[in-house]
Scaffold this motif. Structure first.
Motif, PDB file in Angstrom:
ATOM      1  N   UNK A 262       0.811  -1.272  -0.242  1.00 36.88           N
ATOM      2  CA  UNK A 262       0.404   0.069   0.452  1.00 36.88           C
ATOM      3  C   UNK A 262       0.780   1.294  -0.085  1.00 36.88           C
ATOM      4  N   UNK A 263       2.298   0.923   0.807  1.00 33.24           N
ATOM      5  CA  UNK A 263       2.538   2.300   1.075  1.00 33.24           C
ATOM      6  C   UNK A 263       3.201   2.697   0.307  1.00 33.24           C
ATOM      7  N   UNK A 264       4.388   1.961  -0.841  1.00 34.09           N
ATOM      8  CA  UNK A 264       5.302   1.915  -1.525  1.00 34.09           C
ATOM      9  C   UNK A 264       4.708   2.149  -3.096  1.00 34.09           C
ATOM     10  N   UNK A 265       5.346   2.690  -3.638  1.00 31.77           N
ATOM     11  CA  UNK A 265       4.966   3.018  -4.555  1.00 31.77           C
ATOM     12  C   UNK A 265       6.465   2.340  -6.316  1.00 31.77           C
ATOM     13  N   UNK A 266       7.139   3.261  -6.056  1.00 36.64           N
ATOM     14  CA  UNK A 266       8.757   3.661  -6.815  1.00 36.64           C
ATOM     15  C   UNK A 266       9.089   2.299  -6.347  1.00 36.64           C
ATOM     16  N   UNK A 267       9.023   1.071  -8.346  1.00 37.09           N
ATOM     17  CA  UNK A 267      10.076   0.076  -8.360  1.00 37.09           C
ATOM     18  C   UNK A 267      11.881  -0.092  -7.265  1.00 37.09           C
TER      19      UNK A 267
ATOM     20  N   UNK B 227       3.339  10.505 -16.644  1.00 30.99           N
ATOM     21  CA  UNK B 227       1.893  10.286 -16.203  1.00 30.99           C
ATOM     22  C   UNK B 227       1.923   9.076 -15.319  1.00 30.99           C
ATOM     23  N   UNK B 228       1.128   8.994 -14.382  1.00 31.82           N
ATOM     24  CA  UNK B 228       1.569   7.932 -12.816  1.00 31.82           C
ATOM     25  C   UNK B 228       0.179   6.835 -13.291  1.00 31.82           C
ATOM     26  N   UNK B 229       1.302   6.080 -13.337  1.00 33.25           N
ATOM     27  CA  UNK B 229      -0.182   4.615 -13.775  1.00 33.25           C
ATOM     28  C   UNK B 229       0.443   3.345 -12.360  1.00 33.25           C
ATOM     29  N   UNK B 230      -0.934   3.024 -11.972  1.00 32.79           N
ATOM     30  CA  UNK B 230      -1.398   1.978 -11.037  1.00 32.79           C
ATOM     31  C   UNK B 230      -1.100   0.531 -12.045  1.00 32.79           C
ATOM     32  N   UNK B 231      -0.238  -0.422 -12.380  1.00 33.90           N
ATOM     33  CA  UNK B 231      -0.754  -0.988 -13.184  1.00 33.90           C
ATOM     34  C   UNK B 231      -1.418  -1.796 -12.420  1.00 33.90           C
TER      35      UNK B 231
ATOM     36  N   UNK C 235       7.879   0.495 -24.716  1.00 31.24           N
ATOM     37  CA  UNK C 235       7.883   0.527 -25.704  1.00 31.24           C
ATOM     38  C   UNK C 235       7.080   1.692 -26.362  1.00 31.24           C
ATOM     39  N   UNK C 236       6.209   2.473 -25.400  1.00 28.55           N
ATOM     40  CA  UNK C 236       5.371   3.644 -25.487  1.00 28.55           C
ATOM     41  C   UNK C 236       6.667   4.898 -25.295  1.00 28.55           C
ATOM     42  N   UNK C 237       6.856   4.747 -24.398  1.00 26.57           N
ATOM     43  CA  UNK C 237       8.081   5.949 -23.809  1.00 26.57           C
ATOM     44  C   UNK C 237       9.227   6.093 -25.650  1.00 26.57           C
ATOM     45  N   UNK C 238       9.532   4.691 -26.130  1.00 28.16           N
ATOM     46  CA  UNK C 238      10.373   4.856 -27.687  1.00 28.16           C
ATOM     47  C   UNK C 238       9.471   5.585 -28.544  1.00 28.16           C
ATOM     48  N   UNK C 239       8.323   4.995 -28.463  1.00 26.37           N
ATOM     49  CA  UNK C 239       7.306   6.013 -29.410  1.00 26.37           C
ATOM     50  C   UNK C 239       7.348   7.407 -29.763  1.00 26.37           C
ATOM     51  N   UNK C 240       6.504   7.428 -28.040  1.00 30.16           N
ATOM     52  CA  UNK C 240       6.096   8.925 -27.439  1.00 30.16           C
ATOM     53  C   UNK C 240       7.955   9.792 -26.589  1.00 30.16           C
ATOM     54  N   UNK C 241       8.425   9.790 -27.142  1.00 31.37           N
ATOM     55  CA  UNK C 241       9.948  10.027 -26.912  1.00 31.37           C
ATOM     56  C   UNK C 241       9.896  11.819 -25.655  1.00 31.37           C
ATOM     57  N   UNK C 242       8.556  12.613 -25.736  1.00 33.46           N
ATOM     58  CA  UNK C 242       8.728  13.121 -24.919  1.00 33.46           C
ATOM     59  C   UNK C 242       7.622  13.141 -23.673  1.00 33.46           C
ATOM     60  N   UNK C 243       7.138  11.923 -23.912  1.00 34.09           N
ATOM     61  CA  UNK C 243       6.638  11.625 -22.511  1.00 34.09           C
ATOM     62  C   UNK C 243       7.386  10.678 -22.144  1.00 34.09           C
ATOM     63  N   UNK C 244       6.475  10.113 -20.400  1.00 36.98           N
ATOM     64  CA  UNK C 244       7.555   9.800 -18.933  1.00 36.98           C
ATOM     65  C   UNK C 244       6.439   8.490 -17.940  1.00 36.98           C
ATOM     66  N   UNK C 245       6.340   7.171 -18.429  1.00 36.68           N
ATOM     67  CA  UNK C 245       5.284   6.387 -17.190  1.00 36.68           C
ATOM     68  C   UNK C 245       6.023   6.397 -16.235  1.00 36.68           C
ATOM     69  N   UNK C 246       5.056   6.959 -15.169  1.00 38.51           N
ATOM     70  CA  UNK C 246       5.918   6.642 -14.103  1.00 38.51           C
ATOM     71  C   UNK C 246       5.055   5.491 -13.293  1.00 38.51           C
ATOM     72  N   UNK C 247       5.119   4.324 -13.228  1.00 41.94           N
ATOM     73  CA  UNK C 247       5.112   2.735 -13.055  1.00 41.94           C
ATOM     74  C   UNK C 247       4.644   2.773 -11.618  1.00 41.94           C
ATOM     75  N   UNK C 248       3.853   2.078 -11.188  1.00 43.46           N
ATOM     76  CA  UNK C 248       3.505   1.701  -9.435  1.00 43.46           C
ATOM     77  C   UNK C 248       3.344   0.473 -10.018  1.00 43.46           C
ATOM     78  N   UNK C 249       2.979  -0.873  -9.027  1.00 38.85           N
ATOM     79  CA  UNK C 249       2.978  -2.304  -9.208  1.00 38.85           C
ATOM     80  C   UNK C 249       1.946  -2.530  -8.182  1.00 38.85           C
TER      81      UNK C 249
END
Lengths: 316, 272, 415
Positions: B211-216, C43-47, C60-74
């Motif tokens: 819940x509390x950690x987001x960054x990989x 772009x923040x994204x919870x995957x 691949x998205x970032x490669x095709x859209x170099x101006x954008x950056x996805x900050x993914x959480x899992x």
């Protein structure tokens, strides 16, 4: 919190008198004792009291866990939680599980601790093996014990009883057996952990006490009764407190092993709380459940502690 | 006679331990097999040692980074909670009166709170302190464990002969000095035991970091284990392999720590 | 080992803590700075999918859209994900893009947490069933590009002939296999099974596709609608093809039996295909629809989770670029390659394993049903109840009609 720190009356005499009276020393120790307990008070206020108060507030609202505002609904949540028919069977199994695991683990962990406190070949290995079941994450235990309890002829237990010509048993498909299976896994997982706890408490006797007792001609039973048992009773208080609270709060083990099934057979109260709160987005209702639950657990624990205190005074 | 009894005890205990260890055998053995081998006989020995599960996991997941994160959170939070817990226990032992009893009740209350229900309030609090998605935030949350430490330690302290503390008091040593140089060494067995218990909890805890950690790059090891969990099915070979990787340091830690649990009271310290 | 060791150890630790605290303060500071959102193209994204699956897609998205950056959480599905998202939404710190799915769609849509996507250019590229799943009052709240279906998986070496399309035919096949000494069929009854759901899908068709709406409107009861399906499913037990031990089985236990050729037919979803081939690469098998107990064979299944746009997204424009890429070519094909779902978007025809058989066409035509995603509200409470009831039916504790009765009672208590 500042009020906790210092009863101001006791300070002036402390500075004036060069020699402290017994009472004054006691008072000074009182202040010091509050200084020592200050960190834990902060922990309590920040991590328990404030969130708990908020939780209690949620229980009076229709908060769904998502929206940042919620409406006050009074005690409505407290009346609706009793309408859930599965709650009663959840309560039943939770109690069976708690009593079953507490009794079985206590009965097994104490002898185990006494044995592990003696010297024998391979002791360190044995101690580690017994302890490790509690280290593994519950999610994986669900899978592994699933294979062990598998109703198929290839299941571990069923293959073993198959050698003796018995028919395969559907361990997790029959309500009573499923309950038993869950308790068996919990005992397997908890016994070593509690044995290590008892083991630590046994270390409070300096070994020369035993030596002295041996020289004085005390029998084994006398040594156990007058040296070991008085140490085991406080350990039992702590261990059973943990087992009772853990048992009443149990969720993940039955859930991964049986999913609460078959039917509602191994459903627990906490599973209801979590399902209400997370999956159904009814945080208000879930909070009401946990407030009721919290009070109920509190009553059980107070009773247990009262009993433990009587035992302690009898045996020490 | 005595030796014979010791041998019998060894045989009995090793046998029971062998039975208790069956599930571990299952876990470890299956991380060394290929998929077809697992499905052919889940309990059988592998035909040859196959370490591809391990190499694959190390190649695809940031195991080392997560390991260091977990280690950092574990060491800091366990040190702090042992300190807070043992200080509280000592304070309760020397203190008297209503306020002390009140604090005791307070700790009991804290013990009963079902953790799941306070998640949202805690999250709001932590995000107010800018501690969400930081390892320090996890440390703050794990301080809740100091209540548990307190319970185990005070129980242990009560079993100790009270003269052990008294002699130092008569010498006129301050309470803090007594705590630091007398009490802490005396309660070492329980400190180590509680440390082991709490290390297991912090090391294995999933809900809090999830819940509390987001960054990989701030993930803990357990979150890597759960990366093998999908919506419908779990990649069990990967899950078991990751579990073994997570558990290995704990096993080493326990083996190293258990000497201190059962070393007993050192005679020298009793003299006071 | 001397007792004075302990304090020394602790003293060293204290130093380390002080250092940690010193590090903590600036770290928190930088985090606050980037949380403030200085970069409009982040772009923040919870995957929902893990990093192994989603990482390459994002790269691949970032490669095709170099101006954008996805900050993914899992966060692992389902409970772990829902819990994390719920906590984040409840404290106003949810990412720009997250997942909408059966378990949270009502809360998200009713609470106004997600933006309407129906006017986006790529909305027309989505499959009709997918659009319907995440639409409420004419507004589209999620972009789902794939779906899954479940049915029977048949070992073609053990069942070489034509696979029956009617339920009695299937029962006869099982009896015959059993007589020949083959284990015909296993089903892990952890709750509602693929077969049971497919039967309900057939019932739904019989009620013109609006079975659940009719139940909620009070024109129909669960008992009326479900009992024929429950009775048909219970034939498996009456005929001795399954016994009560099925309630103690899991998919993980059945799978090796099937892989080793000891089992002729089992059930699973299309997502399970790599699990089968992974452990048994040479197995000769094919997916088949659940034979019809009245009318056509049918499938269980559901639309996959969709991508949703946070109503309070910090960078909605950037997020829409990401959503568009994910919902059209080439994003769809990259995602398709990375996971087990069957993509259903109109501009891309996926290449899929031939063992899926008729399942692919069924998915693309929306010929599947899952009660939990089709119910109008209280999905989770009803699912839990239905799962328990079906298990009780399997263990013989209740009669087929009691399943529907139990659900009627549950629904009444919830409303």
């Amino acid at each position: 919190m500042g009020t906790v720190l210092a009863p101001p009356r006791s300070k002036p005499p402390l500075q004036r008198a060069p020699r402290l009276t017994r009472l004054q020393r006691l008072r000074r120790r009182g202040i010091e004792s509050y200084l020592f307990t200050l960190p834990v008070v902060i922990v309590f206020v920040v991590l328990f009291a404030i969130p708990l108060a908020q939780s209690f507030y949620y229980s009076l609202t229709d908060f769904n866990g998502y929206s940042t505002d919620a409406d006050f609904v009074g005690l409505a949540n407290y009346t609706t939680i009793w309408q859930d028919s599965s709650m009663l069977s959840a309560l039943g199994f939770t109690l069976v599980f708690t009593v079953g695991t507490t009794a079985a683990i206590t009965a097994l962990a104490i002898p185990l601790a006494l044995v592990l406190n003696r010297k024998f070949f391979g002791r360190n290995l044995v101690r580690s093996v017994f302890f490790f079941p509690s280290v593994v994450s519950v999610a994986i235990l669900g899978l592994v014990w699933g294979f062990i309890f598998a109703p198929l002829g290839t299941g571990v237990i069923n293959s073993i009883i198959g050698w003796f010509g018995a028919e395969p048993i559907a361990w997790l498909a029959e309500p009573t057996l499923a309950k038993l299976s869950v308790i068996i896994v919990a005992v397997w997982g908890g016994t070593g952990w509690h044995a290590v706890l008892y083991l630590a408490y046994l270390q409070a006797i300096p070994s020369e006490f035993y030596e002295a007792a041996g020289i004085d001609g005390a029998t084994r039973w006398q040594q156990f009764r007058y040296l070991t048992l008085p140490l085991l009773i406080p350990a039992m208080t702590v261990s059973q407190l943990l087992l009772l609270t853990g048992g009443l709060k149990v969720y993940d083990l039955p859930y991964t092993l049986t999913g609460g099934g078959p039917g509602f057979a191994t459903r627990t109260l906490t599973q209801s709380i979590i399902e209400n709160g997370i999956a159904q987005g009814e945080v208000g209702k879930a909070s009401a459940l946990s407030v009721v639950f919290f009070v109920a657990v509190g009553l059980i624990i107070v009773a247990q502690l009262a009993l433990a205190r009587r035992l302690e005074s009898r045996f020490s | 006679m005595k030796q014979l009894r010791s041998i019998v005890l060894s045989i009995v205990m090793l046998t029971i331990a062998g039975i208790v260890a069956i599930p571990f055998y299952y876990i470890v053995v299956n991380t060394l097999k290929t998929q077809p081998e697992i499905s052919a006989s889940p309990l059988g020995l592998p035909s040859g040692l196959d370490f591809s599960n391990y190499s694959e996991v190390f190649a695809t997941l940031p195991i080392w980074q997560s390991f260091l994160n977990t280690l950092y959170v574990g060491v800091v939070s366990i040190t702090l909670m042992l300190l807070i817990g043992s200080m509280a226990a000592y304070g309760m032992l020397i203190g008297q009166g209503l306020l002390t009893r009140l604090i005791g009740v307070m700790c009991l209350i804290a013990f009963l709170v079902p953790g799941q229900t306070t998640l949202i309030p805690l999250y709001r609090m932590l995000s107010g302190m800018y501690l969400v998605d930081t390892l320090e935030g996890l440390v703050v949350l794990y301080m809740a464990g100091s209540i548990f430490c307190y319970f185990l330690i005070i129980g242990y302290m009560r079993t100790l002969p009270i003269e052990l503390f008294e002699s130092a008091r008569i010498d006129g040593a301050g309470a803090f000095r007594i705590y630091w140089s007398i009490v802490l060494p005396l309660i070492r067995p329980i400190l180590v035991t509680v440390g082991v218990f709490q290390a297991m909890w912090v090391w294995n805890d999933f809900i809090t970091p999830n819940v509390f950690i987001n960054s990989p790059d701030k993930q803990t090891l357990v979150l890597q284990v759960y990366s093998a969990v999908g919506q419908f099915s779990t990649d069990w070979p990967a899950f078991m392999t990751l579990s073994v990787i997570v558990l290995a340091p704990l096993v080493v830690f326990f083996i190293a720590a258990q000497r201190h649990i059962v070393s007993g009271l050192v005679t020298g310290s009793v003299k006071g | 080992m001397s007792p004075s060791n302990a304090p020394r150890l602790t003293r060293r630790a204290v130093g380390r803590i002080a250092a940690a605290a010193a590090v903590a303060a600036p770290a928190a500071g930088t985090l606050a700075a980037c949380g403030g959102g200085s970069d409009p193209n982040a772009i923040t994204f919870l995957s929902w999918d893990n990093a192994e699956v989603m990482g390459p897609v994002i790269a691949q998205f970032e490669k095709e859209n170099p101006d954008y950056r996805v900050e993914a959480q899992y966060a692992p599905p389902v409970a772990g994900y829902i819990q994390k998202l719920q906590t984040q939404l409840g404290s106003n710190s949810a990412p720009d893009v997250f997942i909408i799915t059966a378990e949270n769609k009502h809360q998200l849509m009713d609470g106004g947490f997600v933006q309407d996507l129906s006017d986006e250019s790529w909305a027309a590229n989505l499959n009709d069933t997918a659009v319907a799943t995440y639409t409420q009052d004419g507004k589209l709240y999620g972009s789902a590009i794939s779906a899954w279906a479940g049915g029977m998986v048949v070992n073609l070496d053990l069942v070489p002939g034509e696979f029956p399309t009617d339920w009695e035919g299937f029962i006869d096949l099982c009896k015959q296999l059993k007589a020949d000494g083959t284990v015909p069929y296993m089903e892990a009854v952890g709750g509602m099974t693929d077969t049971f759901c497919a039967f309900l899908g057939m019932q739904n068709l019989a009620y013109g596709g609006t079975m659940d709406q009719q139940i909620w409107d009070g024109d129909l009861t669960f008992e009326e609608a479900w009992t024929p399906a429950a009775q048909a499913w219970y034939r498996l037990f009456e005929e001795g093809i399954l016994d009560s031990s099925a309630a103690g089985l899991t998919g993980d236990l059945v799978l090796p039996e099937f892989q080793q050729g000891r089992l002729a037919v089992m059930t699973t979803g299309s997502w399970g295909i790599s699990g089968i081939t992974g452990g048994a690469p040479d197995l000769n098998f094919e997916f088949k629809a659940v034979p019809g107990f009245e009318g056509q064979p049918y499938w269980s299944g559901a639309v996959s989770p969709g991508l949703a746009l946070n109503a309070k997204a910090k960078h909605p424009d950037a997020a829409k670029v990401f959503l568009k890429w994910m919902s059209t070519e080439p994003g769809v094909s990259f995602y398709q390659e990375a996971n087990q779902f069957i993509s259903t978007t109109k501009d891309y025809e996926p290449e899929l394993p031939e063992q899926l058989g008729d399942l692919v066409a069924a998915v693309q035509n929306g010929e599947y049903y899952l009660p939990a995603t089709s119910w109008i509200d209280n999905n989770d409470a009803l699912s839990t109840e239905a799962n328990a009831l079906v298990q009780q039916l399997a263990t013989g504790e209740i009669e087929p009609a009691d399943v529907g009765k139990g659900l009627d009672a549950k629904l009444a208590s919830l409303q």
